[in-house]
Design an enzyme around this catalytic site. Structure first.
Site, PDB file in Angstrom:
ATOM      1  N   GLU A  98      -3.141 -11.841   1.924  1.00  0.00           N
ATOM      2  CA  GLU A  98      -2.475 -11.347   0.711  1.00  0.00           C
ATOM      3  C   GLU A  98      -1.816 -10.009   1.001  1.00  0.00           C
ATOM      4  O   GLU A  98      -2.384  -9.161   1.699  1.00  0.00           O
ATOM      5  CB  GLU A  98      -3.499 -11.204  -0.420  1.00  0.00           C
ATOM      6  CG  GLU A  98      -2.930 -10.790  -1.756  1.00  0.00           C
ATOM      7  CD  GLU A  98      -3.978 -10.860  -2.866  1.00  0.00           C
ATOM      8  OE1 GLU A  98      -4.809 -11.799  -2.830  1.00  0.00           O
ATOM      9  OE2 GLU A  98      -3.978  -9.978  -3.738  1.00  0.00           O
ATOM     10  N   ASP A 100      -0.031  -6.989  -1.240  1.00  0.00           N
ATOM     11  CA  ASP A 100      -0.007  -6.593  -2.652  1.00  0.00           C
ATOM     12  C   ASP A 100       0.874  -5.401  -2.960  1.00  0.00           C
ATOM     13  O   ASP A 100       0.858  -4.394  -2.250  1.00  0.00           O
ATOM     14  CB  ASP A 100      -1.415  -6.184  -3.107  1.00  0.00           C
ATOM     15  CG  ASP A 100      -2.374  -7.338  -3.244  1.00  0.00           C
ATOM     16  OD1 ASP A 100      -1.929  -8.487  -3.254  1.00  0.00           O
ATOM     17  OD2 ASP A 100      -3.590  -7.067  -3.356  1.00  0.00           O
ATOM     18  N   GLU A 102       0.663  -3.490  -6.688  1.00  0.00           N
ATOM     19  CA  GLU A 102       0.096  -3.444  -8.031  1.00  0.00           C
ATOM     20  C   GLU A 102       0.523  -2.128  -8.672  1.00  0.00           C
ATOM     21  O   GLU A 102       0.424  -1.064  -8.054  1.00  0.00           O
ATOM     22  CB  GLU A 102      -1.433  -3.560  -8.014  1.00  0.00           C
ATOM     23  CG  GLU A 102      -1.927  -4.901  -7.481  1.00  0.00           C
ATOM     24  CD  GLU A 102      -3.431  -5.052  -7.589  1.00  0.00           C
ATOM     25  OE1 GLU A 102      -4.132  -4.032  -7.773  1.00  0.00           O
ATOM     26  OE2 GLU A 102      -3.913  -6.189  -7.489  1.00  0.00           O
TER      27      GLU A 102
END
Length: 290
Positions: A98, A100, A102
């Site tokens: 993953e 990311d 955010e």
């Protein structure tokens, strides 16, 4: 006139590359939110909303194994405390990879924190956080992931903010074998998102809405039926490859990266000796997680 869909597959000197953009209906499905996620303006705009009952999210129709992925995002304006908007690549399963972005909301007038992380084979804990040098709620800005066999790099408006290099030769895991889809969401995380959970979501400001547009994937698409990437060598005998497949940071990009990390980084796991009393992760000790 709305832009027409531009989806084409082309041989770039020995490699089959997908370049996509245009109609978001062709690139994404709204996967949850019971109507709170919408694709509007003839496929040119995607919005995700959060209220006290639910957030919302989307998922790409394709998965990719390496690529340059761009999305323009305009974040929730005003008092967004307690909310988290996400934009990330992820594979499936407990041992997933993953990459990311955010975006942690905050009180009106306070800066967003851009929280980045990397999971490899299910292991994360590689967080770096940054303030932005602009208001990310006033206009759309481009957030990009460059993922190739040499590195993963996070970009904001073309400026690199973080790089994780492939150092498998030193025993550091690197995401290279799991295809990843592109995801986005908005959800309530007021137990941790703003000042460690001290400031809670104020639902009188709901719904909270984030907007997405101008998705572009210059990438290798993964075929689940053939279990192969479209970037498999073609019959061409040329040794040249698509530029992004071998891209690294040039001197200008290195200078911009240092500028961001000097002036806007607010957390770096590679500097958190209290969190890792037995010693920093191996990539930190060999200066990989710049």
């Amino acid at each position: 006139m709305a832009l027409k869909e531009i989806i084409f597959v082309t041989f770039i000197v020995g490699f089959l590359i997908l370049v996509s953009g245009g109609n978001l209906n062709d690139d994404f499905d709204i996967t949850w939110g019971n109507g709170r996620g919408k694709i509007l303006n003839s496929g040119q705009l995607l919005t995700l909303s959060l209220d006290q009952y639910s957030g919302s999210g989307f998922q790409s129709k394709n998965e990719y194994l390496f690529g340059k992925i761009d999305m323009q995002i305009k974040l929730v304006p005003g008092n967004s405390a307690g909310t988290v908007t996400t934009y990330y690549l992820s594979s499936q399963g407990a041992n997933h990879d993953e990459i990311d972005f955010e975006f942690l909301g905050n009180l009106s007038g306070q800066p967003y924190i851009v929280h980045t992380n990397l999971y490899v084979q299910g292991q994360g804990n590689r967080e770096q956080q940054f303030y932005m040098w602009f208001d990310p709620t006033a206009n759309f800005h481009t957030y990009s992931v460059l993922w190739n066999p040499k590195l993963v790099a996070w970009y904001v408006d073309g400026t690199p903010i973080r790089v994780f290099r492939n150092m498998e030769s030193r025993g550091i895991p690197f995401p290279k074998s799991q295809a990843m889809g592109v995801y986005g969401s908005i959800w309530n995380a007021d137990d941790w998102a703003t000042e460690g959970g001290r400031i809670k979501t104020n639902w009188t400001y709901a719904p909270f809405t984030t907007s997405f547009t101008n998705f572009n994937a210059n990438a290798c698409i993964w075929s689940p039926t053939s279990a192969a990437s479209s970037c498999t060598n073609s019959t061409s005998s040329s040794s040249s490859t698509a530029a992004w497949l071998n891209q690294e940071l040039d001197s200008t990009s290195q200078a911009r990266l240092k500028w961001v990390q000097k002036n806007y980084m607010v957390y770096n796991y590679c500097a958190d000796t209290k969190r890792f009393p037995q010693g920093l992760p191996a990539e930190c000790t060999i200066s990989n997680a710049s």
